[in-house]
Enzyme design. Structure first.
Site, PDB file in Angstrom:
ATOM      1  N   GLY A  48      44.916  30.594  53.919  1.00 61.07           N
ATOM      2  CA  GLY A  48      45.027  29.183  53.585  1.00 61.07           C
ATOM      3  C   GLY A  48      45.938  28.985  52.401  1.00 61.07           C
ATOM      4  CG  ASN A  98      50.841  34.345  44.548  1.00 63.68           C
ATOM      5  OD1 ASN A  98      50.387  35.442  44.812  1.00 63.68           O
ATOM      6  ND2 ASN A  98      51.302  33.520  45.481  1.00 63.68           N
ATOM      7  CG  HIS A 139      39.577  28.039  46.565  1.00 62.29           C
ATOM      8  ND1 HIS A 139      38.403  28.406  47.189  1.00 62.29           N
ATOM      9  CD2 HIS A 139      40.276  29.196  46.417  1.00 62.29           C
ATOM     10  CE1 HIS A 139      38.403  29.718  47.392  1.00 62.29           C
ATOM     11  NE2 HIS A 139      39.537  30.217  46.939  1.00 62.29           N
ATOM     12  CD  GLU A 140      44.054  29.355  46.575  1.00 59.64           C
ATOM     13  OE1 GLU A 140      44.362  30.353  45.878  1.00 59.64           O
ATOM     14  OE2 GLU A 140      43.291  29.428  47.557  1.00 59.64           O
ATOM     15  CD  GLU A 177      39.020  34.558  47.261  1.00 60.91           C
ATOM     16  OE1 GLU A 177      38.979  33.309  47.324  1.00 60.91           O
ATOM     17  OE2 GLU A 177      40.059  35.175  46.980  1.00 60.91           O
TER      18      GLU A 177
END
Length: 831
Positions: free
Chosen positions: A256, A260, A290-291, A313
């Site tokens: 998804g 980085n 989320h990221e 996660e």
């Protein structure tokens, strides 16, 4: 290829410290390969031997402290470094590397719309070795300074601010210490929207052909990004640790998104070319949140070894949903989590491949086994466990523990033990015991109520628990409305601890008409309804006031179907009664998805499937009629999509395609046109000429995937043979085109036509995995598996394959899961 073992990683981490990588990449040397030069500064703590990893097309030269090493000593992906002396060293490696077409390493993509080419890296879990030489393990953090030579007209993006030095040369600002798998580069003629926030440059980027669509949503994406950034700075004491924040939407991305540092990469399906529902926009927003959470948990503080991947996660999953709820217009995110995401965890946790959220380190002995834990347990179950932890611990103490963790381990690595110690420092509660019960165990608890009728003392609630975890749950009590018995009125909501320590709970008054365990969905457990509550739910489910409570009840029904305690047709009857009156889009989407993909396609036999599809089209017609006033476009779009997919006759949807519109709206965009054409292909109502004509109309990458899916779906022996050969006999399909072809191949309506391919899958998939590696192996196991062949012979063939073949771990795991789902489908059918 040699996989890295945990023991090897520990030995290497004890021997060396890595300080800095200086990497030069040249992307101008052709379509198949690029040039890679790496200089690595490191220190050996003592004399000894170790190795560096890389996967080159050609290893040109290697020098260690100025002395040449023999490139021919490269053994698979390892180059031995023997006779190291104590002290500082510099390793230089000059190599030619291959571009990827499978989303691993440096992926290269040419846009069929305009012929422009783009490249980007996906280094996770050990694919940095496909780009440059590296000591590849997460606890050997270092500074990375990259320079890139790119074709004229390209823009280069990286973990730090990228500077155009002229003549195609770009330099990227050195990073703080980060792990090897987090290095990122993206290069091409990107369309960019740039801004600043909190003194930092922010940017969003996509292919030029998607520019109008990104521009249309740029304000929404950047508003979500800024809101999450600000909310995280309210929660976390450590400031954002990098010099910029870019988000690149890249083609043919396997995941998804990827966290980085400073350059998050997303699959570019999140740049919407066609109409989407607000729930889909919420999903994109959640992935953004989320990221960004990973910038702290995962990037600033990184796992020591892959057994703790859940730390990355689960935390990001929980924070993504929670922060979106707190800081944006998306205030009902936990409904979507409960009805959709959480079921991913429940399903994974009931298969033979289940594992604890935090597995024992010995259960993750190498990188190949680590890849198998990126599943619903590490994401959805882990996030559910953290949500339960916050309910038990309190958010204040939870955040205090998180901030202690960041302060102790910033720019370093940490383990589960470190995390629990940080939490324990902020509370008097026994967090270590909680972790043992919740994080070190596998499986799903089941909570079943027994309700006593009201007496002078009141009504009683006794909860039987199958499982051993402690739970703090809310219980909702509801009564039928005295004026309108079809409506439900909340009477009481109270919290209890499971197991109940002092016997049944007593509440005042007569027994309620509906009692819902885990009301609010704060724990991770399957719940059951007592007989009277289930009868009330069948009558009045859509009248329950809170959509999250409705999601809990629908999940209970879903679990009962899967466990053989509720007939699939009873679930469809409930859907037919209540979905036409359901107001929450996430609930409608979740229920329709389960009814279509599991009940109609798997849990009911061929003789019962037509009636199931008729039920689905009836539900969708009712929703379409209900939304004629235009006030619920997302609900209408959902109904139209599912109506198309459930159509058993071509005439109606063919008329939609011919007129380029659904009567009363919506007009057909590319997604709906391809959806209709796909269903017509399954039904045998179009031919290859019609598919080719649609591809001419939409020659985009998504159009190519749509055409591949449609061609594989044609009920024609030659079309099936051609599709099979494209998947299993040639190796030129990209990951996305392979997936599209596989999705089209197996159709319940075509069981006789494709029956001969069922045994071929088990031999051809093994050979394909060995040739093309884990990314395509995972695609084959997920999408090319004969999912609709729900019979004992298919099960026998699969079990024979598992017992006889030396399978690539990625394929083995998918087959284990698919075969367990097949067994469940057979049990449900027999029930």
């Amino acid at each position: 290829m040699s996989v890295l073992t945990r023991d090897e990683a520990q030995t290497r981490a004890q021997l060396i410290d890595v300080h800095r990588y200086t990497v030069a990449l040249d992307l101008t040397t052709g379509d198949e390969t690029f040039e890679s030069r790496a200089a690595i500064q490191f220190t050996a703590r003592a004399a000894g031997d170790t190795f560096v990893e890389l996967k080159p097309a050609l290893l040109r030269s290697v020098t260690l402290d100025g002395q040449s090493l023999d490139p021919h000593t490269l053994d698979q992906n390892r180059l031995a470094l023997t006779g190291l002396t104590e002290g500082e060293h510099e390793l230089r490696v000059d190599a030619t590397m291959r571009y990827s077409r499978t989303g691993e390493g440096m992926h290269r993509f040419t846009d069929p719309t305009d012929g422009e080419t783009y490249v980007y890296t996906q280094m996770f879990l050990e694919d940095v070795q496909r780009v440059f030489a590296v000591f590849d393990q997460p606890d050997l953090k270092a500074v990375f300074a990259l320079s890139v030579t790119a074709p004229e007209g390209w823009t280069v993006l990286g973990n730090g601010i990228a500077t155009d030095e002229g003549d195609g040369h770009w330099s990227i600002a050195p990073t703080p210490p980060i792990s090897t798998y987090l290095v990122a580069v993206a290069a091409g003629p990107w369309h960019s929207v740039r801004t600043e926030h909190a003194g930092l440059p922010f940017g969003i980027h996509c292919r030029r052909s998607l520019a109008p669509h990104l521009d249309a949503d740029a304000d929404e994406i950047l508003t979500i990004t800024r809101a999450c950034y600000d909310r995280y700075h309210e929660k976390f004491k450590e400031p954002y640790p990098f010099d910029s924040y870019d988000q690149a939407f890249v083609p043919e991305f396997n995941a998804g998104a990827m966290e980085n540092p400073g350059l998050v990469t997303f699959r570019d399906e999140f740049v919407y070319r066609s109409a989407v529902t607000d729930t889909e926009r919420q999903t994109r927003a959640m992935v953004i949140a989320h990221e960004m959470a990973h910038m702290w948990f995962g990037d600033l503080v990184t796992l020591t070894w892959w057994d703790d991947i859940w730390l990355n996660e689960s935390f990001a999953e929980y924070m993504g949903y929670q922060t979106l709820t707190e800081a944006t217009r998306h205030t009902d995110t936990w409904v979507a989590f409960g009805i959709d995401r959480k079921s991913w965890g429940y399903d994974a946790d009931q298969r033979p491949s289940t594992h604890p959220v935090a597995p024992d380190p010995d259960a993750v002995p190498d990188t190949a086994s680590a890849m198998l834990n990126f599943d619903g347990i590490s994401y959805a179950k882990g996030a559910s466990a953290l949500r339960q932890l916050v309910a038990w611990l309190g958010e204040k103490d939870f955040l205090a523990g998180i901030n202690t963790h960041f302060a102790r381990h910033k720019f370093g690595n940490a383990t589960l033990a470190d995390f629990i110690d940080s939490l324990a420092a902020s509370t008097d509660r026994d967090v270590h015991r909680w972790a043992e019960q919740w994080l070190r165990t596998s499986g799903v608890d089941t909570l079943t109520p027994t309700i006593g009728n009201g007496s002078e003392a009141g009504w009683t609630l006794d909860i039987a628990q199958r499982g051993n975890r402690p739970h703090r749950i809310a219980v909702g009590a509801y009564d039928r409305d005295l004026v309108d018995p079809g409506q439900l009125t909340p009477r009481d909501r109270f919290e209890i601890d499971i197991p109940q320590q002092d016997g049944p709970t007593v509440r005042p008054g007569r027994r309620p008409d509906l009692v819902v365990l885990n009301d609010g969905d704060l724990t991770y457990a399957k719940v059951r309804l007592d007989e009277r509550s289930w009868a009330t739910a069948l009558d009045s489910l859509s009248a329950i006031p809170d959509p999250l409570t409705r999601a809990v009840v629908w999940n209970a029904a879903r679990d009962m179907v899967r466990d053989g305690e509720l007939a699939p047709t009873a679930y469809l009857d409930a859907a037919r009664t209540h979905l036409p009156r359901e107001s929450d889009l996430a609930v409608v989407q979740g229920v329709l998805a389960f009814a279509a993909t599991q009940i109609a396609d798997r849990y009911l036999g061929p003789d019962d499937r037509p009636a199931a599809l008729a039920t689905l089209t009836s539900i969708c017609r009712a929703l379409i009629r209900r939304t004629e006033d235009g006030n619920a476009p997302g609900l209408r779009l959902t109904a139209v999509r599912h109506f198309i997919s459930a159509a058993t006759q071509p005439d109606g949807i063919q008329d939609w395609l011919n007129s380029d519109s659904v009567p009363g709206g919506p007009e057909l965009d590319p997604e709906l046109r391809w959806r209709i054409l796909y269903r017509l292909a399954v039904l045998g109502a179009v031919d290859d000429d019609a598919i080719a004509a649609e591809l001419t109309r939409d020659p985009s990458a998504t159009g190519r995937e749509g055409a591949a899916r449609c061609r594989a779906a044609l009920p024609d022996g030659d079309a099936k043979a051609a599709a099979w050969d494209r998947m299993f006999r040639t190796d030129d399909l990209s990951n996305y085109l392979f997936t599209a072809t596989a999705q089209g191949f197996w159709q319940p309506e075509q069981a006789d036509l494709v029956r001969r391919y069922v045994p071929r899958f088990y031999t051809d998939a093994v050979e394909l995995a060995d040739r093309r590696g884990p990314a395509i192996a995972e695609c084959a196991g997920r999408y090319a598996f004969p999912i609709h062949a729900a019979d004992e012979e298919s099960l026998r063939l699969g079990e024979e394959c598992l017992s006889a073949a030396d399978l690539l771990p990625a394929l083995r795991r998918k087959l284990v899961d698919q075969l367990d789902d097949l067994r469940r489908a057979l049990r449900v059918r027999e029930g």
